[in-house]
Design a protein around this motif. Structure first.
Motif, PDB file in Angstrom:
ATOM      1  N   MET A   1      73.440 111.893 112.678  1.00  0.00           N
ATOM      2  CA  MET A   1      72.551 111.303 111.712  1.00  0.00           C
ATOM      3  C   MET A   1      73.259 110.070 111.113  1.00  0.00           C
ATOM      4  SD  MET A   1      70.465 113.128 108.588  1.00  0.00           S
ATOM      5  CE  MET A   1      70.673 114.676 109.368  1.00  0.00           C
ATOM      6  N   PRO A   2      72.564 108.957 110.981  1.00  0.00           N
ATOM      7  CA  PRO A   2      73.187 107.742 110.456  1.00  0.00           C
ATOM      8  C   PRO A   2      73.606 107.892 108.990  1.00  0.00           C
ATOM      9  CG  PRO A   2      71.012 107.273 111.383  1.00  0.00           C
ATOM     10  CD  PRO A   2      71.188 108.741 111.384  1.00  0.00           C
ATOM     11  N   ARG A   3      74.639 107.133 108.632  1.00  0.00           N
ATOM     12  CA  ARG A   3      75.106 107.102 107.248  1.00  0.00           C
ATOM     13  C   ARG A   3      74.769 105.744 106.654  1.00  0.00           C
ATOM     14  NH1 ARG A   3      81.166 108.917 107.802  1.00  0.00           N
ATOM     15  NH2 ARG A   3      80.945 107.619 109.619  1.00  0.00           N
ATOM     16  N   TYR A   4      74.359 105.750 105.408  1.00  0.00           N
ATOM     17  CA  TYR A   4      73.972 104.525 104.718  1.00  0.00           C
ATOM     18  C   TYR A   4      74.770 104.399 103.429  1.00  0.00           C
ATOM     19  CZ  TYR A   4      70.104 104.788 107.972  1.00  0.00           C
ATOM     20  OH  TYR A   4      69.360 104.875 109.121  1.00  0.00           O
ATOM     21  N   ASP A   5      75.203 103.176 103.124  1.00  0.00           N
ATOM     22  CA  ASP A   5      75.945 102.899 101.904  1.00  0.00           C
ATOM     23  C   ASP A   5      74.999 102.415 100.820  1.00  0.00           C
ATOM     24  OD1 ASP A   5      78.428 103.481 103.082  1.00  0.00           O
ATOM     25  OD2 ASP A   5      78.575 101.455 103.897  1.00  0.00           O
ATOM     26  N   PHE A   6      75.227 102.897  99.616  1.00  0.00           N
ATOM     27  CA  PHE A   6      74.430 102.519  98.450  1.00  0.00           C
ATOM     28  C   PHE A   6      75.368 102.126  97.321  1.00  0.00           C
ATOM     29  CE2 PHE A   6      71.669 105.267 100.865  1.00  0.00           C
ATOM     30  CZ  PHE A   6      70.406 104.735 100.685  1.00  0.00           C
ATOM     31  N   ARG A   7      74.871 101.315  96.407  1.00  0.00           N
ATOM     32  CA  ARG A   7      75.606 100.979  95.182  1.00  0.00           C
ATOM     33  C   ARG A   7      74.692 101.232  93.991  1.00  0.00           C
ATOM     34  NH1 ARG A   7      79.017  95.971  95.156  1.00  0.00           N
ATOM     35  NH2 ARG A   7      80.278  97.482  96.212  1.00  0.00           N
ATOM     36  N   CYS A   8      75.277 101.856  92.968  1.00  0.00           N
ATOM     37  CA  CYS A   8      74.545 102.135  91.742  1.00  0.00           C
ATOM     38  C   CYS A   8      74.569 100.889  90.858  1.00  0.00           C
ATOM     39  CB  CYS A   8      75.175 103.321  91.014  1.00  0.00           C
ATOM     40  SG  CYS A   8      74.363 103.686  89.445  1.00  0.00           S
ATOM     41  N   ARG A   9      73.404 100.458  90.409  1.00  0.00           N
ATOM     42  CA  ARG A   9      73.330  99.292  89.526  1.00  0.00           C
ATOM     43  C   ARG A   9      73.749  99.644  88.102  1.00  0.00           C
ATOM     44  NH1 ARG A   9      67.560  96.875  91.636  1.00  0.00           N
ATOM     45  NH2 ARG A   9      68.350  96.042  93.590  1.00  0.00           N
ATOM     46  N   SER A  10      73.699 100.913  87.750  1.00  0.00           N
ATOM     47  CA  SER A  10      74.050 101.324  86.384  1.00  0.00           C
ATOM     48  C   SER A  10      75.558 101.423  86.181  1.00  0.00           C
ATOM     49  CB  SER A  10      73.409 102.673  86.054  1.00  0.00           C
ATOM     50  OG  SER A  10      72.002 102.562  86.085  1.00  0.00           O
ATOM     51  N   CYS A  11      76.244 102.127  87.093  1.00  0.00           N
ATOM     52  CA  CYS A  11      77.680 102.366  86.901  1.00  0.00           C
ATOM     53  C   CYS A  11      78.562 101.633  87.919  1.00  0.00           C
ATOM     54  CB  CYS A  11      77.986 103.857  86.927  1.00  0.00           C
ATOM     55  SG  CYS A  11      77.745 104.662  88.528  1.00  0.00           S
ATOM     56  N   GLY A  12      77.965 101.033  88.960  1.00  0.00           N
ATOM     57  CA  GLY A  12      78.731 100.291  89.952  1.00  0.00           C
ATOM     58  C   GLY A  12      79.344 101.144  91.046  1.00  0.00           C
ATOM     59  N   PRO A  31      75.970 109.633  92.637  1.00  0.00           N
ATOM     60  CA  PRO A  31      76.622 110.902  92.298  1.00  0.00           C
ATOM     61  C   PRO A  31      76.678 111.180  90.793  1.00  0.00           C
ATOM     62  CG  PRO A  31      77.888 109.725  93.956  1.00  0.00           C
ATOM     63  CD  PRO A  31      76.808 108.801  93.494  1.00  0.00           C
ATOM     64  N   GLU A  32      76.579 110.130  89.965  1.00  0.00           N
ATOM     65  CA  GLU A  32      76.586 110.307  88.512  1.00  0.00           C
ATOM     66  C   GLU A  32      75.191 110.585  87.972  1.00  0.00           C
ATOM     67  OE1 GLU A  32      79.409 110.360  86.705  1.00  0.00           O
ATOM     68  OE2 GLU A  32      80.472 110.142  88.601  1.00  0.00           O
ATOM     69  N   GLY A  33      74.171 110.568  88.848  1.00  0.00           N
ATOM     70  CA  GLY A  33      72.812 110.900  88.443  1.00  0.00           C
ATOM     71  C   GLY A  33      71.926 109.710  88.100  1.00  0.00           C
ATOM     72  N   HIS A  34      72.421 108.490  88.287  1.00  0.00           N
ATOM     73  CA  HIS A  34      71.613 107.301  87.982  1.00  0.00           C
ATOM     74  C   HIS A  34      70.648 107.001  89.132  1.00  0.00           C
ATOM     75  CE1 HIS A  34      75.552 106.394  85.843  1.00  0.00           C
ATOM     76  NE2 HIS A  34      74.693 106.693  84.878  1.00  0.00           N
ATOM     77  N   PRO A  35      69.388 106.740  88.831  1.00  0.00           N
ATOM     78  CA  PRO A  35      68.402 106.492  89.886  1.00  0.00           C
ATOM     79  C   PRO A  35      68.314 105.042  90.347  1.00  0.00           C
ATOM     80  CG  PRO A  35      67.294 106.632  87.778  1.00  0.00           C
ATOM     81  CD  PRO A  35      68.756 106.903  87.517  1.00  0.00           C
ATOM     82  N   LYS A  39      70.471  99.837  98.516  1.00  0.00           N
ATOM     83  CA  LYS A  39      71.103 100.078  99.821  1.00  0.00           C
ATOM     84  C   LYS A  39      71.877  98.834 100.220  1.00  0.00           C
ATOM     85  CE  LYS A  39      69.386 100.224 104.104  1.00  0.00           C
ATOM     86  NZ  LYS A  39      68.643 100.443 105.262  1.00  0.00           N
ATOM     87  N   LEU A  40      73.115  99.008 100.664  1.00  0.00           N
ATOM     88  CA  LEU A  40      73.958  97.900 101.084  1.00  0.00           C
ATOM     89  C   LEU A  40      73.760  97.614 102.562  1.00  0.00           C
ATOM     90  CD1 LEU A  40      77.231  98.983  99.254  1.00  0.00           C
ATOM     91  CD2 LEU A  40      75.486  97.371  98.463  1.00  0.00           C
ATOM     92  N   LEU A  41      74.008  96.394 102.952  1.00  0.00           N
ATOM     93  CA  LEU A  41      73.940  96.035 104.363  1.00  0.00           C
ATOM     94  C   LEU A  41      75.112  96.667 105.087  1.00  0.00           C
ATOM     95  CD1 LEU A  41      73.031  92.256 104.167  1.00  0.00           C
ATOM     96  CD2 LEU A  41      71.542  94.147 104.771  1.00  0.00           C
ATOM     97  N   SER A  42      74.856  97.223 106.243  1.00  0.00           N
ATOM     98  CA  SER A  42      75.897  97.860 107.032  1.00  0.00           C
ATOM     99  C   SER A  42      76.471  96.880 108.032  1.00  0.00           C
ATOM    100  CB  SER A  42      75.332  99.064 107.782  1.00  0.00           C
ATOM    101  OG  SER A  42      74.802  99.992 106.885  1.00  0.00           O
ATOM    102  N   THR A  43      77.738  97.064 108.342  1.00  0.00           N
ATOM    103  CA  THR A  43      78.358  96.288 109.406  1.00  0.00           C
ATOM    104  C   THR A  43      78.537  97.206 110.598  1.00  0.00           C
ATOM    105  OG1 THR A  43      80.549  96.798 108.569  1.00  0.00           O
ATOM    106  CG2 THR A  43      79.560  94.738 107.834  1.00  0.00           C
TER     107      THR A  43
END
Length: 71
Positions: A1-12, A31-35, A39-43
């Motif tokens: 299953m593919p993995r995707y990177d995300f960044r939280c705008r609230s806590c970084g 992981p801190e619960g912020h919605p 999604k980050l661009l993958s390389t």
């Protein structure tokens, strides 16, 4: 299953989720619960059969940098 990177705008925080491709753009909660996440661009690395990087094509190309059209 593919993995995707995300960044939280609230806590970084940057985090990774495994999910089906059909759900790639679905919202994610950090992981801190912020919605509020993005999604980050993958390389992607492309390698040859032996695991080494595929060789760059050689020879003349088109255009100004390799087609022999410039003096």
């Amino acid at each position: 299953m593919p993995r995707y990177d995300f960044r939280c705008r609230s806590c970084g925080a940057t985090f990774e989720l495994s999910r089906p491709m059909a759900q790639a753009n679905d919202p994610a909660v950090c992981p801190e619960g912020h919605p509020d996440t993005v999604k980050l661009l993958s390389t992607v690395a492309v390698t040859g059969a032996g695991g080494a990087a595929a060789p760059a094509p050689s020879g003349g190309g088109g255009g100004c940098c390799g087609g022999g059209c410039c003096g």
